[in-house]
Design a protein around this motif. Structure first.
Motif, PDB file in Angstrom:
ATOM      1  N   LEU A 169       8.340  -2.298  11.880  1.00 16.06           N
ATOM      2  CA  LEU A 169       7.096  -1.971  11.183  1.00 16.06           C
ATOM      3  C   LEU A 169       6.460  -0.711  11.756  1.00 16.06           C
ATOM      4  O   LEU A 169       5.980   0.156  10.998  1.00 16.06           O
ATOM      5  N   ALA A 170       6.483  -0.602  13.092  1.00 13.04           N
ATOM      6  CA  ALA A 170       5.909   0.599  13.724  1.00 13.04           C
ATOM      7  C   ALA A 170       6.696   1.844  13.303  1.00 13.04           C
ATOM      8  O   ALA A 170       6.100   2.905  13.012  1.00 13.04           O
ATOM      9  N   ASN A 171       8.021   1.735  13.249  1.00 11.79           N
ATOM     10  CA  ASN A 171       8.844   2.877  12.847  1.00 11.79           C
ATOM     11  C   ASN A 171       8.580   3.275  11.395  1.00 11.79           C
ATOM     12  O   ASN A 171       8.518   4.478  11.062  1.00 11.79           O
ATOM     13  N   GLN A 172       8.403   2.293  10.518  1.00 11.27           N
ATOM     14  CA  GLN A 172       8.137   2.585   9.113  1.00 11.27           C
ATOM     15  C   GLN A 172       6.770   3.240   8.924  1.00 11.27           C
ATOM     16  O   GLN A 172       6.608   4.137   8.079  1.00 11.27           O
ATOM     17  N   ARG A 173       5.811   2.806   9.686  1.00  8.66           N
ATOM     18  CA  ARG A 173       4.494   3.431   9.597  1.00  8.66           C
ATOM     19  C   ARG A 173       4.565   4.886  10.037  1.00  8.66           C
ATOM     20  O   ARG A 173       3.977   5.773   9.393  1.00  8.66           O
ATOM     21  N   THR A 174       5.322   5.113  11.110  1.00  9.72           N
ATOM     22  CA  THR A 174       5.492   6.498  11.577  1.00  9.72           C
ATOM     23  C   THR A 174       6.219   7.334  10.531  1.00  9.72           C
ATOM     24  O   THR A 174       5.848   8.496  10.261  1.00  9.72           O
ATOM     25  N   GLN A 182       0.814  -1.216   0.000  1.00  5.44           N
ATOM     26  CA  GLN A 182       0.000   0.000   0.000  1.00  5.44           C
ATOM     27  C   GLN A 182       0.855   1.278   0.000  1.00  5.44           C
ATOM     28  O   GLN A 182       0.442   2.299  -0.558  1.00  5.44           O
ATOM     29  N   GLN A 183       2.008   1.181   0.636  1.00  5.92           N
ATOM     30  CA  GLN A 183       2.812   2.383   0.813  1.00  5.92           C
ATOM     31  C   GLN A 183       4.184   2.258   0.131  1.00  5.92           C
ATOM     32  O   GLN A 183       5.150   2.873   0.565  1.00  5.92           O
ATOM     33  N   SER A 184       4.249   1.506  -0.939  1.00  5.43           N
ATOM     34  CA  SER A 184       5.536   1.242  -1.584  1.00  5.43           C
ATOM     35  C   SER A 184       6.249   2.521  -2.021  1.00  5.43           C
ATOM     36  O   SER A 184       7.483   2.594  -1.969  1.00  5.43           O
ATOM     37  N   SER A 185       5.487   3.505  -2.433  1.00  6.48           N
ATOM     38  CA  SER A 185       6.104   4.742  -2.916  1.00  6.48           C
ATOM     39  C   SER A 185       6.700   5.575  -1.778  1.00  6.48           C
ATOM     40  O   SER A 185       7.473   6.508  -2.034  1.00  6.48           O
ATOM     41  N   TRP A 186       6.322   5.268  -0.555  1.00  6.19           N
ATOM     42  CA  TRP A 186       6.801   6.029   0.584  1.00  6.19           C
ATOM     43  C   TRP A 186       7.944   5.322   1.328  1.00  6.19           C
ATOM     44  O   TRP A 186       8.503   5.872   2.270  1.00  6.19           O
ATOM     45  N   LEU A 187       8.250   4.123   0.920  1.00 10.32           N
ATOM     46  CA  LEU A 187       9.275   3.347   1.624  1.00 10.32           C
ATOM     47  C   LEU A 187      10.639   3.538   0.982  1.00 10.32           C
ATOM     48  O   LEU A 187      10.753   3.629  -0.251  1.00 10.32           O
ATOM     49  N   GLN A 229       4.231  11.802   4.535  1.00 12.91           N
ATOM     50  CA  GLN A 229       2.980  12.231   3.895  1.00 12.91           C
ATOM     51  C   GLN A 229       2.541  13.583   4.432  1.00 12.91           C
ATOM     52  O   GLN A 229       2.048  14.437   3.668  1.00 12.91           O
ATOM     53  N   GLN A 230       2.719  13.800   5.731  1.00 10.15           N
ATOM     54  CA  GLN A 230       2.346  15.083   6.329  1.00 10.15           C
ATOM     55  C   GLN A 230       3.242  16.205   5.805  1.00 10.15           C
ATOM     56  O   GLN A 230       2.760  17.317   5.538  1.00 10.15           O
ATOM     57  N   VAL A 231       4.525  15.899   5.667  1.00 10.07           N
ATOM     58  CA  VAL A 231       5.450  16.898   5.134  1.00 10.07           C
ATOM     59  C   VAL A 231       5.086  17.255   3.693  1.00 10.07           C
ATOM     60  O   VAL A 231       5.075  18.438   3.308  1.00 10.07           O
ATOM     61  N   LYS A 232       4.751  16.267   2.895  1.00 17.98           N
ATOM     62  CA  LYS A 232       4.382  16.521   1.501  1.00 17.98           C
ATOM     63  C   LYS A 232       3.094  17.322   1.411  1.00 17.98           C
ATOM     64  O   LYS A 232       2.949  18.231   0.568  1.00 17.98           O
ATOM     65  N   LEU A 233       2.143  16.981   2.277  1.00 16.35           N
ATOM     66  CA  LEU A 233       0.871  17.706   2.280  1.00 16.35           C
ATOM     67  C   LEU A 233       1.074  19.157   2.698  1.00 16.35           C
ATOM     68  O   LEU A 233       0.504  20.082   2.072  1.00 16.35           O
TER      69      LEU A 233
END
Length: 217
Positions: A193-198, A153-158, A204-208
């Motif tokens: 996993l928790a760190n990657q989600r954060t 789901q988040q491949s572009s952000w990893l 995403q917040q920075v981009k927004l």
């Protein structure tokens, strides 16, 4: 001649008595030995047989004692390697309550040498180990599945490093041979996993925020 005959008769009496006394004093002794030897031989045989029985019983008692000590050491080792104490407690209790209690020399060890109990506890120990390892592997597979869903789901952000690191999880799981080792992997992966989600949420917040700023918002 008559007096000589009387004299000879007097002389012959003590001689006859001496011979008779000598016969009575020495004759019964071999007879007594003849009656005493069989009971003595029986006692010797019984003592020897008892010693052999005690030695054999002692060997069986030692074999059980050594096997029981090895089991207790194995339980301590398994617990240190991740088997829950609650899985081993019933086995410890079973050994304590069902172990043979006969003295080391007792013939009772021939009727119950404890080896059947040892074999049963060995099988139960292996089952407890397998159950603990399977339970931790199931948790590990669950974390791998969570990562797979998240990454799709988040491949572009990893980052590439994150994807490469998580890609080694299956290999790490195969190399882990104890419940404790798998537990450590699960804890490490969950934290990753928790760190990657954060990190993804932060990115995403920075981009927004940057998009809003460029739009004059």
């Amino acid at each position: 001649p008559a007096s000589h005959s009387r004299f000879s008769h007097r002389r012959s009496i003590p001689t006859h008595r001496v011979k008779f006394a000598h016969s009575n004093s020495t004759g019964p002794f071999p007879m007594r030995l003849r009656y005493l030897i069989p009971p003595l031989l029986l006692v010797v045989c019984l003592v020897a047989g008892g010693a052999v029985t005690a030695h054999a019983a002692g060997d069986r008692q030692k074999s059980f004692s050594d096997a029981a000590s090895q089991l207790r050491a194995e339980w301590d080792r398994d617990q240190s390697e991740g088997v829950p104490p609650s899985s081993l407690a019933p086995l410890r209790a079973e050994l304590s309550s069902q172990q043979p209690t006969a003295a080391w020399w007792s013939p009772g060890w021939f009727g119950n040498d404890g080896q059947s109990l040892i074999q049963t506890l060995h099988a139960q120990t292996q089952s407890a180990w397998s159950a603990a390892l399977d339970a931790q592997r199931t948790q590990a597979q669950a974390v791998i599945s969570q990562w797979t869903g998240f990454a799709s789901q988040q491949s572009s952000w990893l980052t590439g490093d994150a994807t490469t690191s998580a890609g080694q999880w299956s290999q790490q799981l195969s190399a882990a041979t104890t419940p404790a080792a798998v537990t450590n992997l699960v804890s490490s992966w969950q934290a990753f996993l928790a760190n990657q989600r954060t990190a993804v949420v932060t990115a995403q917040q920075v981009k927004l925020a940057a998009a809003l700023e460029s739009a004059g918002g």
